[in-house]
Design an enzyme around this catalytic site. Structure first.
Site, PDB file in Angstrom:
ATOM      1  N   SER A 114       0.914  -1.045  -0.015  1.00 45.12           N
ATOM      2  CA  SER A 114      -0.052   0.020  -0.080  1.00 45.12           C
ATOM      3  C   SER A 114       0.798   1.429   0.015  1.00 45.12           C
ATOM      4  CB  SER A 114      -1.027   0.061   1.270  1.00 45.12           C
ATOM      5  OG  SER A 114      -1.286   1.279   1.331  1.00 45.12           O
ATOM      6  N   LYS A 115       0.461   2.260  -0.693  1.00 49.18           N
ATOM      7  CA  LYS A 115       1.122   3.536  -0.722  1.00 49.18           C
ATOM      8  C   LYS A 115       1.015   4.232   0.543  1.00 49.18           C
ATOM      9  CE  LYS A 115       0.102   4.325  -5.657  1.00 49.18           C
ATOM     10  NZ  LYS A 115      -0.359   5.200  -6.574  1.00 49.18           N
ATOM     11  N   ARG A 116       0.058   3.634   1.441  1.00 51.03           N
ATOM     12  CA  ARG A 116      -0.027   4.376   2.687  1.00 51.03           C
ATOM     13  C   ARG A 116       1.058   3.929   3.514  1.00 51.03           C
ATOM     14  NH1 ARG A 116      -5.390   4.123   1.129  1.00 51.03           N
ATOM     15  NH2 ARG A 116      -5.756   1.899   1.781  1.00 51.03           N
ATOM     16  N   GLN A 117       1.764   2.711   3.283  1.00 51.28           N
ATOM     17  CA  GLN A 117       3.012   2.366   3.932  1.00 51.28           C
ATOM     18  C   GLN A 117       4.254   3.389   3.774  1.00 51.28           C
ATOM     19  OE1 GLN A 117       1.922  -2.134   2.374  1.00 51.28           O
ATOM     20  NE2 GLN A 117       4.107  -1.946   3.430  1.00 51.28           N
ATOM     21  N   PHE A 140       8.313   4.287  -0.347  1.00 49.59           N
ATOM     22  CA  PHE A 140       8.548   5.205  -1.277  1.00 49.59           C
ATOM     23  C   PHE A 140      10.137   5.078  -1.645  1.00 49.59           C
ATOM     24  CE2 PHE A 140       4.178   6.689  -0.091  1.00 49.59           C
ATOM     25  CZ  PHE A 140       3.720   6.765  -1.601  1.00 49.59           C
TER      26      PHE A 140
END
Length: 563
Positions: A322-325, A329
């Site tokens: 998930s990009k929320r992790q 990035f």
């Protein structure tokens, strides 16, 4: 008689096709999973060769050879700058890059920035920065330019609108005037009855005069593509034969939004066509949309590229990345001192597509060991807890490379000055020879340069402090032991080696009257580093060098004499 003539003509065409494509078929890579996609015309003897290897393609709808692209492999990575580059995106870019370099082709970066409301400031520049940092720079991109630019979709709007009008004129698309409220109501009704929301294709039945009237009134509208039944199967490079009857499960998709910007479905096929993309390698979440895209290619009379859908990159427990992790990035990995080659290594090591699955592979090795037929449909499970180990291996490789080691020294010099600006007593610790010696002694033990500026390694850059009480708690012979080591340093001179010094210290410890070897080592560790643990005493001494050892042991000697 007419039927017989047609059959004879068809057989003649078939024989000609078989004859011309015999070599293509014989040389094709056939696997049990249906990977028929790539045939190198001549054997690639070296991945570093300048020769541009032609690739022949067996693809959907009986196509044997890719002719529109002149045999040249052109692949693209097309992220949306609605966010920064993350591991999943890096992996897709990496497979495209490796694929292009394996077959002497081009790797293109195209930014799909048509969703203007969700653009993140700085994301477009950052995506290209991160690809360059990772060592997989594009051949053509917004920054580098190229023969088929511009590479920002927002600068190609005329092309999309022309294509959409072409579809409208050929009756493959139509104007839709349905309001947002009506579409929302359709969605709510569908959800209420347990159905999947879909557009009911109402506006495809408008008469020409009704359309003209609404356009003349300036009513807000979109353009929708007509989904027709009868989707032909296509052969995916990884998932084999596929076919999705999209018209049965979806309403007609929007291709031009009310703001004049295209949707992904139109923009990606227009750009892939005009940018002469030969192979589309993208995430498997797009597999179900491919039949829709092929219908558009057919409506426009264009030859589609060959598709390959990469299995997803997931967490080690099988959950979606998930990009929320925050830690996925690429910028955060860069900031934390992770080496780019370690990131590339771990993301390929947990997946498939390579002849070996060993740790420590650099990009040139990934290219030479790449085998598209080995890409499986299984998701790649990423275990980020293993990243420090990957980083340790690649850091060691950098230290062993003279040119790379020089760059590491420069980096570490900056980190040392930042961490210990006011505390450094001897500027010698910033000299390249000294830092290089430390790196070579610690290689294989550290996972990042940052470790060397943590408190556990502060003794390398700052002289330690210790008390008389700490010394007397270990031995009453500190003065005698310090004298013995100082004499050893005079005898050994500048040439110190860990193995020889370890033996010397064992011999020296026997000359102490009542202090055991273990306490002798603890005393020397305290005097040299002020710590109770760390590298071996012999390694500490080799790192510091004879002059600094003498300076620190003189302090021990003076402390003992003062008592």
């Amino acid at each position: 008689h007419h039927v017989d003539s047609v059959l004879m003509m068809s057989w003649s065409v078939m024989r000609l096709w078989l004859s011309s494509c015999k070599r293509c078929y014989v040389n094709s890579e056939v696997t049990q999973r249906g990977f028929h996609g790539l045939v190198a015309v001549s054997h690639r003897t070296s991945v570093r060769s300048d020769r541009r290897t032609k690739v022949k393609v067996t693809a959907s709808r009986g196509r044997c050879c890719s002719s529109d692209h002149g045999g040249e492999v052109r692949v693209r990575f097309a992220p949306s700058p609605t966010g920064f580059l993350h591991l999943g995106g890096l992996r897709t870019a990496l497979y495209n890059y490796i694929f292009a370099k394996t077959y002497g082709g081009s790797f293109i970066l195209r930014l799909e920035d048509t969703d203007q409301s969700r653009l993140v400031p700085g994301a477009a520049e950052s995506i290209e920065d991160m690809l360059e940092w990772a060592g997989i720079p594009p051949d053509e991109s917004p920054r580098r330019g190229g023969p088929v630019g511009p590479y920002l979709q927002s600068q190609r709007l005329d092309l999309y609108n022309q294509t959409a009008l072409q579809l409208v004129e050929s009756d493959h698309a139509y104007y839709c005037f349905c309001s947002t409220q009506r579409l929302e109501l359709l969605k709510k009704e569908a959800l209420k009855t347990g159905q999947t929301p879909r557009y009911d294709n109402r506006c495809r039945h408008l008469r020409a005069n009704q359309v003209q009237e609404k356009l003349a009134q300036g009513l807000p509208h979109v353009i929708r593509f007509r989904l027709e039944a009868g989707v032909e199967p296509f052969e995916d490079l990884i998932f084999g034969w596929n076919r999705h009857e999209v018209a049965q499960v979806e309403g007609d998709p929007v291709v031009i939004k009310a703001d004049g910007f295209p949707t992904y479905h139109l923009a990606n096929i227009v750009d892939d066509h005009y940018m002469k993309i030969s192979h589309v390698l993208r995430g498997s979440e797009w597999l179900i949309s491919t039949s829709k895209h092929l219908l558009m290619y057919r409506a426009l009379g264009w030859q589609p590229p060959t598709f390959g859908h990469l299995p997803l990159l997931m967490n080690k427990d099988g959950s979606k990345l998930s990009k929320r992790q925050g830690d996925i990035f690429i910028q955060s990995f860069q900031r934390d001192g992770v080496l780019p080659e370690a990131l590339l290594d771990i993301t390929t090591n947990c997946g498939s597509g390579f002849t070996t699955n060993r740790m420590g592979r650099r990009i040139d090795e990934l290219i030479s060991e790449f085998s598209p037929s080995k890409i499986t449909t299984h998701s790649a499970l990423l275990d980020l807890e293993k990243l420090p180990e990957f980083n340790r291996i690649h850091l060691q490789q950098r230290i062993e490379d003279k040119e790379q080691c020089h760059l590491l020294v420069k980096d570490l010099q900056g980190q040392i000055q930042l961490a210990y600006t006011a505390e450094i007593q001897d500027k010698e610790v910033l000299q390249e020879d000294y830092i290089s010696r430390v790196l070579h002694l610690r290689k294989g033990h550290i996972s990042s340069l940052r470790e060397l500026v943590t408190p556990g390694y502060s003794y390398l850059w700052v002289r330690p402090s210790f008390s008389h009480q700490q010394v007397t708690a270990l031995t009453s012979e500190a003065q005698h032991i310090a004298s013995l080591v100082l004499r050893l340093m005079e005898e050994r001179g500048e040439e110190l080696a860990v193995d020889h010094l370890s033996k010397d210290l064992k011999t020296l410890a026997k000359q102490a009257k009542s202090t055991k070897y273990r306490e002798v080592m603890k005393l020397l560790r305290l005097a040299l580093s002020g710590l109770q643990q760390g590298p071996s005493v012999a390694e500490m001494m080799v790192s510091l060098g004879p002059t600094e050892i003498s300076h620190r042991l003189q302090k021990l000697l003076l402390l003992s004499q003062a008592s």
